[in-house]
Design a protein around this motif. Structure first.
Motif, short mmCIF file in Angstrom:
data_model
loop_
_atom_site.label_atom_id
_atom_site.label_comp_id
_atom_site.label_asym_id
_atom_site.label_seq_id
_atom_site.Cartn_x
_atom_site.Cartn_y
_atom_site.Cartn_z
N ALA A 47 0.83 -1.21 0.00
CA ALA A 47 0.00 0.00 0.00
C ALA A 47 0.86 1.26 0.00
N ASN A 48 1.96 1.24 0.76
CA ASN A 48 2.88 2.38 0.75
C ASN A 48 3.43 2.63 -0.65
N THR A 49 3.80 1.56 -1.34
CA THR A 49 4.34 1.70 -2.69
C THR A 49 3.29 2.27 -3.64
N ALA A 50 2.06 1.79 -3.52
CA ALA A 50 0.99 2.29 -4.39
C ALA A 50 0.75 3.78 -4.16
N VAL A 51 0.71 4.20 -2.91
CA VAL A 51 0.50 5.61 -2.58
C VAL A 51 1.63 6.46 -3.15
N ALA A 52 2.86 6.02 -2.94
CA ALA A 52 4.01 6.80 -3.42
C ALA A 52 4.02 6.89 -4.94
N LEU A 53 3.72 5.80 -5.63
CA LEU A 53 3.67 5.82 -7.09
C LEU A 53 2.63 6.81 -7.59
N ALA A 54 1.44 6.74 -7.02
CA ALA A 54 0.36 7.63 -7.48
C ALA A 54 0.70 9.09 -7.21
N ARG A 55 1.29 9.37 -6.06
CA ARG A 55 1.65 10.77 -5.74
C ARG A 55 2.73 11.30 -6.68
N LEU A 56 3.56 10.41 -7.21
CA LEU A 56 4.58 10.84 -8.17
C LEU A 56 3.99 11.09 -9.56
N GLY A 57 2.76 10.63 -9.77
CA GLY A 57 2.11 10.86 -11.05
C GLY A 57 2.01 9.65 -11.95
N THR A 58 2.44 8.49 -11.48
CA THR A 58 2.30 7.26 -12.25
C THR A 58 0.89 6.70 -12.07
N PRO A 59 0.17 6.38 -13.14
CA PRO A 59 -1.15 5.75 -12.98
C PRO A 59 -0.99 4.43 -12.23
N THR A 60 -1.71 4.29 -11.12
CA THR A 60 -1.48 3.18 -10.19
C THR A 60 -2.81 2.55 -9.79
N ARG A 61 -2.86 1.23 -9.86
CA ARG A 61 -4.04 0.47 -9.43
C ARG A 61 -3.65 -0.41 -8.25
N PHE A 62 -4.43 -0.39 -7.19
CA PHE A 62 -4.13 -1.21 -6.02
C PHE A 62 -5.04 -2.43 -6.01
N LEU A 63 -4.41 -3.60 -5.88
CA LEU A 63 -5.12 -4.86 -5.78
C LEU A 63 -4.96 -5.36 -4.35
N GLY A 64 -5.96 -5.11 -3.53
CA GLY A 64 -5.89 -5.50 -2.13
C GLY A 64 -7.26 -5.92 -1.64
N ARG A 65 -7.27 -6.54 -0.47
CA ARG A 65 -8.52 -6.92 0.19
C ARG A 65 -8.72 -5.94 1.34
N LEU A 66 -9.65 -5.02 1.17
CA LEU A 66 -9.86 -3.94 2.12
C LEU A 66 -11.01 -4.29 3.06
N SER A 67 -10.71 -4.28 4.36
CA SER A 67 -11.69 -4.65 5.37
C SER A 67 -12.82 -3.62 5.48
N HIS A 68 -13.92 -4.08 6.05
CA HIS A 68 -15.06 -3.19 6.31
C HIS A 68 -14.85 -2.37 7.58
N ASP A 69 -13.80 -2.63 8.37
CA ASP A 69 -13.67 -2.01 9.68
C ASP A 69 -13.09 -0.59 9.58
N VAL A 70 -12.87 0.04 10.74
CA VAL A 70 -12.42 1.43 10.78
C VAL A 70 -11.06 1.59 10.10
N PHE A 71 -10.20 0.60 10.22
CA PHE A 71 -8.90 0.69 9.56
C PHE A 71 -9.04 0.55 8.05
N GLY A 72 -9.94 -0.33 7.62
CA GLY A 72 -10.19 -0.47 6.19
C GLY A 72 -10.66 0.83 5.57
N ARG A 73 -11.50 1.56 6.29
CA ARG A 73 -11.96 2.86 5.78
C ARG A 73 -10.80 3.86 5.75
N LEU A 74 -9.91 3.78 6.74
CA LEU A 74 -8.72 4.62 6.75
C LEU A 74 -7.85 4.34 5.52
N PHE A 75 -7.63 3.05 5.21
CA PHE A 75 -6.83 2.68 4.04
C PHE A 75 -7.46 3.19 2.75
#
Length: 324
Positions: A47-75
């Motif tokens: 996730a850190n790599t995806a965020v950094a790539l996108a902020r640099l301007g590279t089109p970035t797609r994240f493939l992850g399993r995001l939880s329904h909980d409060v942390f998942g919403r944070l992510f």
């Protein structure tokens, strides 16, 4: 595969909970100990790599399993707010993974993990087939997603399929507190056969090839199938080996607040540079040492910006432009 297709990053999101420093010493007369205060940030290597790539301007797609909980919403908020495409992420019923980090005076982090039966490791072949069905120039993965079961085996099978149409980049990011390094060592020859790019830290190397120098290890990884090996060396910079040709770049002088996310952000800068020159999308046959050197320079620059702040908070492209 065209250069405007995104880089896909597959793996975990982790809630990094930092133990806040105590402002006053505990009182002997207190009836109960002072409560522990945690400062929670969105993290996790991929996730850190995806965020950094996108902020640099590279089109970035994240493939992850995001939880329904409060942390998942944070992510989700953090990734989407950084410009990451979440259209192929899975909405998972399981809880998020939590890592509690106690920082030493030199900025290094001592982790305890809470990762049993969490959302990140429950990948199925069917979920991955749907998540990775869109065009991409490169699939970057690694860290715990490749070794935590039951999902790790499914991720490995996906790499074999994706490698027929895109560059495969892999970062083992060894976590000995969670997984015996012997598990990584046993799998590494298979990963080298699947990966076009292999990135390791010097700490990873100590677990995976004890006693080997970065150059010796790179040659061994080439023999097992990887075209490009990158070993980050902390304050000593980074070494890469492209089909046996060694390239070294120094790290800029930086005041280190903590090292959380440094390697992940390095990899984002590195892939961003390769994507910008159209080097991703295949087996790297046309990649030149000069392009690798430029990519290494981008990587150490992004990593230096990350270690200068608390937590994995990668810079935006405009922040780096302002340094010139």
């Amino acid at each position: 595969m065209t250069a405007d297709h995104p880089v896909a990053v597959l793996g975990e999101c982790v809630a990094d909970a930092f133990v806040a420093p105590r402002t006053t010493p505990p009182s002997p007369a207190a009836e109960s100990p002072a409560p522990l205060t945690l400062d929670v940030h969105p993290g996790g290597g991929p996730a850190n790599t995806a965020v950094a790539l996108a902020r640099l301007g590279t089109p970035t797609r994240f493939l992850g399993r995001l939880s329904h909980d409060v942390f998942g919403r944070l992510f989700s908020d953090h990734l989407a707010g950084s410009g990451v495409d979440l259209s192929h992420a899975v909405h998972a019923a399981e809880p998020s993974t939590l890592a509690v980090a106690d920082l030493a005076d030199d900025g290094s982090a001592d982790y305890s993990f809470h990762a049993q039966q969490t959302a990140d490791w429950q990948w199925t072949d069917e979920e991955l087939a749907r998540a990775a069905d869109a065009p991409t120039t490169c699939l970057h993965t690694g860290s715990l997603a490749l070794v935590q079961q039951p999902g790790g085996a499914a991720v490995e099978r996906l790499l074999a399929r994706v490698g027929q149409r895109a560059t495969v980049s892999l970062d083992p990011n060894v976590r000995p507190l969670l997984v015996d390094p012997a598990v990584y060592r046993e799998a590494l020859p298979r990963w080298c056969a699947l990966a076009d790019i292999l990135r390791l830290s010097d700490d990873d190397l100590g677990h995976l090839r004890p006693g080997a120098t970065p150059r010796e290890a790179a040659d061994a990884f080439h023999a097992e199938g990887t075209e490009l090996v990158v070993v980050t060396l902390g304050g000593d910079g980074v070494m890469a080996s492209l089909r046996g040709e060694k390239i070294q770049v120094a790290a800029p002088t930086t005041h280190v607040v903590d090292t959380v996310g440094a390697g992940d952000s390095f990899m984002a800068g590195f892939l961003h540079s390769l994507h910008a020159v159209g080097a991703l999308g295949g087996r790297l046959e046309a990649l030149t040492p000069e392009q690798v050197r430029d990519a290494l320079a981008w990587g150490v620059r992004v990593a230096a910006a990350v270690v200068a702040v608390r937590g994995a908070n990668p810079p935006w492209a405009a922040d780096l432009d302002g340094e010139r």
